[in-house]
Design an enzyme around this catalytic site. Structure first.
Site, PDB file in Angstrom:
ATOM      1  N   GLU A 175       9.348  -0.524  -5.923  1.00 50.44           N
ATOM      2  CA  GLU A 175      10.677  -0.981  -5.486  1.00 50.44           C
ATOM      3  C   GLU A 175      10.824  -2.498  -5.544  1.00 50.44           C
ATOM      4  O   GLU A 175      11.938  -3.017  -5.704  1.00 50.44           O
ATOM      5  CB  GLU A 175      10.952  -0.480  -4.064  1.00 50.44           C
ATOM      6  CG  GLU A 175      12.391  -0.718  -3.623  1.00 50.44           C
ATOM      7  CD  GLU A 175      12.743  -0.083  -2.285  1.00 50.44           C
ATOM      8  OE1 GLU A 175      11.952   0.721  -1.770  1.00 50.44           O
ATOM      9  OE2 GLU A 175      13.829  -0.401  -1.767  1.00 50.44           O
ATOM     10  N   SER A 224      12.373   7.453  -7.323  1.00 52.05           N
ATOM     11  CA  SER A 224      11.658   6.224  -6.959  1.00 52.05           C
ATOM     12  C   SER A 224      10.145   6.426  -6.885  1.00 52.05           C
ATOM     13  O   SER A 224       9.394   5.557  -7.346  1.00 52.05           O
ATOM     14  CB  SER A 224      12.182   5.654  -5.650  1.00 52.05           C
ATOM     15  OG  SER A 224      12.157   6.629  -4.648  1.00 52.05           O
ATOM     16  N   HIS A 248      18.918   2.065   2.089  1.00 52.07           N
ATOM     17  CA  HIS A 248      17.798   2.961   1.764  1.00 52.07           C
ATOM     18  C   HIS A 248      16.900   2.419   0.656  1.00 52.07           C
ATOM     19  O   HIS A 248      15.686   2.491   0.769  1.00 52.07           O
ATOM     20  CB  HIS A 248      18.390   4.303   1.349  1.00 52.07           C
ATOM     21  CG  HIS A 248      17.400   5.377   1.062  1.00 52.07           C
ATOM     22  ND1 HIS A 248      16.531   5.847   2.023  1.00 52.07           N
ATOM     23  CD2 HIS A 248      17.148   6.097  -0.068  1.00 52.07           C
ATOM     24  CE1 HIS A 248      15.776   6.810   1.499  1.00 52.07           C
ATOM     25  NE2 HIS A 248      16.120   6.966   0.232  1.00 52.07           N
ATOM     26  N   ASP A 276       9.215  -9.035   1.478  1.00 48.28           N
ATOM     27  CA  ASP A 276       8.347 -10.218   1.376  1.00 48.28           C
ATOM     28  C   ASP A 276       7.973 -10.542  -0.076  1.00 48.28           C
ATOM     29  O   ASP A 276       7.899 -11.709  -0.454  1.00 48.28           O
ATOM     30  CB  ASP A 276       7.057  -9.995   2.190  1.00 48.28           C
ATOM     31  CG  ASP A 276       7.355  -9.547   3.614  1.00 48.28           C
ATOM     32  OD1 ASP A 276       8.342 -10.023   4.199  1.00 48.28           O
ATOM     33  OD2 ASP A 276       6.599  -8.702   4.129  1.00 48.28           O
ATOM     34  N   ARG A 315       5.355   6.616   2.666  1.00 44.63           N
ATOM     35  CA  ARG A 315       4.939   7.557   3.719  1.00 44.63           C
ATOM     36  C   ARG A 315       6.133   8.311   4.295  1.00 44.63           C
ATOM     37  O   ARG A 315       5.995   9.437   4.762  1.00 44.63           O
ATOM     38  CB  ARG A 315       4.241   6.743   4.805  1.00 44.63           C
ATOM     39  CG  ARG A 315       3.767   7.509   5.977  1.00 44.63           C
ATOM     40  CD  ARG A 315       3.116   6.550   6.965  1.00 44.63           C
ATOM     41  NE  ARG A 315       2.478   7.289   8.043  1.00 44.63           N
ATOM     42  CZ  ARG A 315       3.130   7.843   9.061  1.00 44.63           C
ATOM     43  NH1 ARG A 315       4.444   7.708   9.151  1.00 44.63           N
ATOM     44  NH2 ARG A 315       2.481   8.503   9.979  1.00 44.63           N
ATOM     45  N   ALA A 372       2.923   2.763  -5.276  1.00 46.69           N
ATOM     46  CA  ALA A 372       2.736   1.834  -6.399  1.00 46.69           C
ATOM     47  C   ALA A 372       1.462   1.023  -6.218  1.00 46.69           C
ATOM     48  O   ALA A 372       0.646   0.893  -7.151  1.00 46.69           O
ATOM     49  CB  ALA A 372       3.949   0.915  -6.527  1.00 46.69           C
ATOM     50  N   LYS A 406       0.277  -5.419   5.034  1.00 41.86           N
ATOM     51  CA  LYS A 406       0.536  -6.133   6.290  1.00 41.86           C
ATOM     52  C   LYS A 406       0.452  -5.251   7.526  1.00 41.86           C
ATOM     53  O   LYS A 406       0.478  -5.765   8.640  1.00 41.86           O
ATOM     54  CB  LYS A 406       1.875  -6.868   6.232  1.00 41.86           C
ATOM     55  CG  LYS A 406       3.106  -6.019   6.236  1.00 41.86           C
ATOM     56  CD  LYS A 406       4.334  -6.939   6.257  1.00 41.86           C
ATOM     57  CE  LYS A 406       5.602  -6.131   6.141  1.00 41.86           C
ATOM     58  NZ  LYS A 406       6.802  -6.972   6.208  1.00 41.86           N
ATOM     59  N   ARG A 408      24.837   9.537  -5.334  1.00 38.61           N
ATOM     60  CA  ARG A 408      24.619   9.063  -3.969  1.00 38.61           C
ATOM     61  C   ARG A 408      25.639   8.011  -3.530  1.00 38.61           C
ATOM     62  O   ARG A 408      26.083   8.016  -2.379  1.00 38.61           O
ATOM     63  CB  ARG A 408      23.207   8.480  -3.927  1.00 38.61           C
ATOM     64  CG  ARG A 408      22.653   8.310  -2.577  1.00 38.61           C
ATOM     65  CD  ARG A 408      21.196   7.998  -2.664  1.00 38.61           C
ATOM     66  NE  ARG A 408      20.393   9.199  -2.598  1.00 38.61           N
ATOM     67  CZ  ARG A 408      19.065   9.200  -2.488  1.00 38.61           C
ATOM     68  NH1 ARG A 408      18.414   8.071  -2.459  1.00 38.61           N
ATOM     69  NH2 ARG A 408      18.404  10.325  -2.426  1.00 38.61           N
ATOM     70  N   GLU A 417      18.526  18.127  -6.014  1.00 43.59           N
ATOM     71  CA  GLU A 417      19.126  17.015  -5.271  1.00 43.59           C
ATOM     72  C   GLU A 417      20.325  16.509  -6.051  1.00 43.59           C
ATOM     73  O   GLU A 417      20.531  16.859  -7.219  1.00 43.59           O
ATOM     74  CB  GLU A 417      18.094  15.919  -5.005  1.00 43.59           C
ATOM     75  CG  GLU A 417      17.082  16.361  -3.957  1.00 43.59           C
ATOM     76  CD  GLU A 417      16.069  15.302  -3.569  1.00 43.59           C
ATOM     77  OE1 GLU A 417      16.255  14.122  -3.930  1.00 43.59           O
ATOM     78  OE2 GLU A 417      15.088  15.660  -2.898  1.00 43.59           O
ATOM     79  N   ARG A 460      20.303   4.459  -8.123  1.00 50.80           N
ATOM     80  CA  ARG A 460      19.129   5.283  -8.431  1.00 50.80           C
ATOM     81  C   ARG A 460      19.423   6.769  -8.243  1.00 50.80           C
ATOM     82  O   ARG A 460      20.025   7.182  -7.245  1.00 50.80           O
ATOM     83  CB  ARG A 460      17.973   4.881  -7.517  1.00 50.80           C
ATOM     84  CG  ARG A 460      16.716   5.688  -7.701  1.00 50.80           C
ATOM     85  CD  ARG A 460      15.616   5.161  -6.809  1.00 50.80           C
ATOM     86  NE  ARG A 460      15.968   5.262  -5.415  1.00 50.80           N
ATOM     87  CZ  ARG A 460      15.766   6.340  -4.651  1.00 50.80           C
ATOM     88  NH1 ARG A 460      15.197   7.419  -5.168  1.00 50.80           N
ATOM     89  NH2 ARG A 460      16.105   6.332  -3.383  1.00 50.80           N
ATOM     90  N   SER A 494       0.810  -1.225   0.000  1.00 48.77           N
ATOM     91  CA  SER A 494       0.000   0.000   0.000  1.00 48.77           C
ATOM     92  C   SER A 494       0.842   1.273   0.000  1.00 48.77           C
ATOM     93  O   SER A 494       0.435   2.297   0.551  1.00 48.77           O
ATOM     94  CB  SER A 494      -0.964  -0.001   1.183  1.00 48.77           C
ATOM     95  OG  SER A 494      -0.258  -0.064   2.404  1.00 48.77           O
ATOM     96  N   GLY A 495       2.010   1.234  -0.639  1.00 54.01           N
ATOM     97  CA  GLY A 495       2.730   2.465  -0.937  1.00 54.01           C
ATOM     98  C   GLY A 495       2.160   3.070  -2.210  1.00 54.01           C
ATOM     99  O   GLY A 495       1.115   2.647  -2.722  1.00 54.01           O
ATOM    100  N   HIS A 508      21.762   5.401   1.662  1.00 56.05           N
ATOM    101  CA  HIS A 508      21.587   6.854   1.678  1.00 56.05           C
ATOM    102  C   HIS A 508      22.739   7.446   2.476  1.00 56.05           C
ATOM    103  O   HIS A 508      23.078   6.944   3.549  1.00 56.05           O
ATOM    104  CB  HIS A 508      20.244   7.221   2.315  1.00 56.05           C
ATOM    105  CG  HIS A 508      19.830   8.631   2.029  1.00 56.05           C
ATOM    106  ND1 HIS A 508      20.456   9.716   2.605  1.00 56.05           N
ATOM    107  CD2 HIS A 508      18.879   9.138   1.211  1.00 56.05           C
ATOM    108  CE1 HIS A 508      19.892  10.831   2.160  1.00 56.05           C
ATOM    109  NE2 HIS A 508      18.931  10.505   1.305  1.00 56.05           N
TER     110      HIS A 508
HETATM  111  C1  SIN Z   1      15.822  12.052   0.287  1.00 55.80           C
HETATM  112  O1  SIN Z   1      14.943  12.842   0.603  1.00 55.80           O
HETATM  113  O2  SIN Z   1      17.030  12.277   0.363  1.00 55.80           O
HETATM  114  C2  SIN Z   1      15.409  10.724  -0.227  1.00 55.80           C
HETATM  115  C3  SIN Z   1      15.015  10.881  -1.621  1.00 55.80           C
HETATM  116  C4  SIN Z   1      15.234   9.613  -2.358  1.00 55.80           C
HETATM  117  O3  SIN Z   1      15.652   8.615  -1.785  1.00 55.80           O
HETATM  118  O4  SIN Z   1      15.014   9.623  -3.566  1.00 55.80           O
END
Ligand code: SIN
Length: 552
Positions: A363, A379, A339, A208, A43, A15, A34, A278, A113, A374, A12-13, A229
């Site tokens: 994911e 994402s 991450h 899972d 979230r 996607a 779950k 990253r 970013e 990534r 339930s994200g 991350h």
């Molecule tokens: C973040 O806010 O640094 C995470 C963003 C991401 O993982 O794409």
């Protein structure tokens, strides 16, 4: 509604919620999750969603940035879909009620970013982008009569008939095992950050869906690429469990990284310094921490005013203050943490897996869109774009049930490597207790979640080498998980995934993106492709897979 099917969505994200909403235009949808509907990795997303929504930006630039970050391993067709179709999907989100932040003159606000050549990251609630998106989509799902929601329901195993998906074994909210029949299943169950001791992911991220698909014989790919991350909060309390994420957007607003003596170091590592890709920033920080006896490095946002930080990053501001840190006055301690999993269930560009009737989006899936690393804030866009495509494939699919045969991924090239030796068949009726009666158990010793996560962190982390990987695999292949609680079942999934992740990391004798081998520190042209695996499908969920891994 003669072509209505019953479609199960697991997760339930963003996607899962988008897939359920779109599918419910025609089909009867059951959404299995779950925890509560609103809990998911989505979230907790802070930074935002990258998309080309501005006249000074170009899809070609977003594509180029994504390909560079992916370190030569992206599927260019998937990247093209993501960057080209993403803006329309953002407009869908806005129509669904997602209130992105705006500038005082009424334009969409945007952040910068790492590794983006343009500021193109939309955000909401400052740094509460995921929460804002999740809240709007949950509301929409709750109002949709064609969607039944099963919360606190654990997806245990896929049921196959004649090689195609026919249903799902679950443990329901009362703790009872049962089977739900389905014409198709869309897995949207997210990643597996809890493979590692330190992760930014919430407790539900135990992989899972990938584990279930692997047991059913689906192809998986790129599992060796786990993104760390660079900046999670390294306070004593958070290092014990899930460290709190400090968004990359903070560096995008000008914050810098300092060593223990207060000097910047990233400019010696990469020309883009704190805004390098990253993987490079995470390794730079890990190496700096090793040089300073494991002390965390510092993130310095003190050039920004307290008012700016509180308005632009209200979630982080509250979290730091809750830990008695004033980040407007003092640099804060940070450390890398697991991450995002670039690998997952191998799919085509509509979420089709190698098993007829099984789809995967977000994911949990591997379209190849992220390659080896990534790009930040790609994402949520990936989940949105590919969940929509998957749902619309199933909406357009108005032929009979046998069409699921044709819907299995067949276009991807390259044979998958066999992962495990064939297990003997068992036909015992399913009960959770039956999982304890594993033929290979006598040869193995119990492993608990913390030991597994510690092994993965120390032996299969930001840097790897053959000696550590072999030692980890040896331990994993001689381990089993005891118990029948949901926590135990999740840990068993993590153990299954850890084995295949380590196998993939051993096989990739090069360094690329998030996979850094100290014994093979350079990229190799021989490995400029995905590694894909399968294991023999289980015919019943009554036996676990504890055989030795076949070396690749
Ligand atoms: C973040 O806010 O640094 C995470 C963003 C991401 O993982 O794409």
């Amino acid at each position: 509604m003669s072509n209505t099917k019953h479609i199960l969505v697991v997760g339930s994200g963003i996607a899962g919620l988008i897939a359920a909403l779109e599918l419910s235009r025609q089909h009867a949808v059951t959404l299995v999750t779950k925890a509560v509907l609103a809990e998911s990795n989505t979230r907790w997303a802070q930074g935002g969603i990258a998309a080309v929504m501005f006249s000074d930006d170009a899809v070609a630039d977003h594509i180029a940035d994504t390909l560079v970050a992916g370190a030569g391993l992206c599927n260019p067709n998937a990247v093209n879909v993501l960057c080209t179709e993403g803006p329309d999907r953002i407009r869908d989100l806005i129509r669904l009620g997602v209130a992105f932040d705006h500038t005082p003159d009424g334009q969409l606000a945007r952040g910068l970013e790492a590794a983006h050549s343009k500021a193109r990251v939309l955000h909401a609630g400052g740094d509460a982008t995921g929460l804002t998106v999740e809240t709007a989509l949950v509301l929409a799902v709750r109002h949709q009569p064609n969607i039944s929601v099963l919360e606190h329901t654990f997806a245990l195993d896929l049921v196959l008939q004649n090689g195609a998906v026919a249903g799902l074994e679950i443990i329901d909210s009362e703790g009872l095992p049962r089977t739900i029949d389905a014409d198709a299943i869309v897995l949207a169950s997210g990643g597996a950050g809890h493979l590692y001791l330190h992760t930014t992911n919430p407790s539900v991220a135990t992989g899972d869906g990938v584990a279930m698909a692997l047991r059913a014989g689906a192809q998986v790919a790129d599992l060796e690429f786990y993104q760390f991350h660079p900046t999670a909060l390294a306070t004593a309390s958070s290092l014990d469990s899930s460290p709190f994420l400090i968004s990359e957007a903070v560096r995008g607003e000008g914050a810098v990284l300092l060593d223990a003596s207060g000097s910047r170091f990233m400019q010696h590592i990469h020309p883009s310094a704190e805004l390098a890709p990253r993987d490079i920033v995470a390794r730079g920080i890990a190496s700096q921490m090793a040089d300073q006896q494991g002390l965390p490095v510092l993130l310095d946002a003190t050039a920004k005013s307290a008012d700016f930080l509180a308005a632009r990053f209200p979630t982080i501001d509250a979290a730091t203050r809750a830990r008695n840190l004033d980040w407007s006055r003092n640099p804060i301690p940070i450390t890398p943490a697991a991450h995002y999993w670039m690998g997952g269930i191998r799919t085509d560009l509509h979420g089709r897996t190698s098993i007829p009737g099984l789809y995967a989006v977000g994911e949990v899936a591997c379209t190849g869109v992220h390659g080896a690393n990534r790009l930040a804030s790609n994402s949520l866009l990936e989940s949105l774009t590919f969940a929509w495509r998957c749902a619309h494939l199933l909406l357009d699919d108005t032929t009979s049930a046998t069409s699921s045969e044709a819907s299995a991924l067949s276009s991807l090239e390259g044979a998958a490597l066999p992962l495990r030796r064939q297990e003997p068949e068992q036909t015992e009726a399913f009960t959770p207790e039956a999982r304890l009666r594993q033929p290979a158990e006598a040869r193995t010793t119990p492993i608990d979640r913390l030991s597994l996560q510690t092994l993965m962190w120390t032996h299969v982390g930001i840097e790897r080498n053959a000696t550590d990987l072999r030692a980890a695999l040896h331990t994993l292949n001689r381990s089993h998980v005891e118990g029948i609680t949901i926590h135990d079942l999740e840990t068993r999934n993590l153990l299954d995934l850890a084995r295949v992740l380590v196998t993939a990391a051993l096989a990739r004798e090069e360094s690329r993106g998030a996979h850094f081998r100290t014994d093979f520190p350079e990229p190799s042209a021989a490995f400029q492709h995905s590694l894909t695996y399968t294991q023999p499908a289980r015919t019943s969920p009554t036996h676990d897979i504890l055989s030795e891994t076949v070396p690749c």
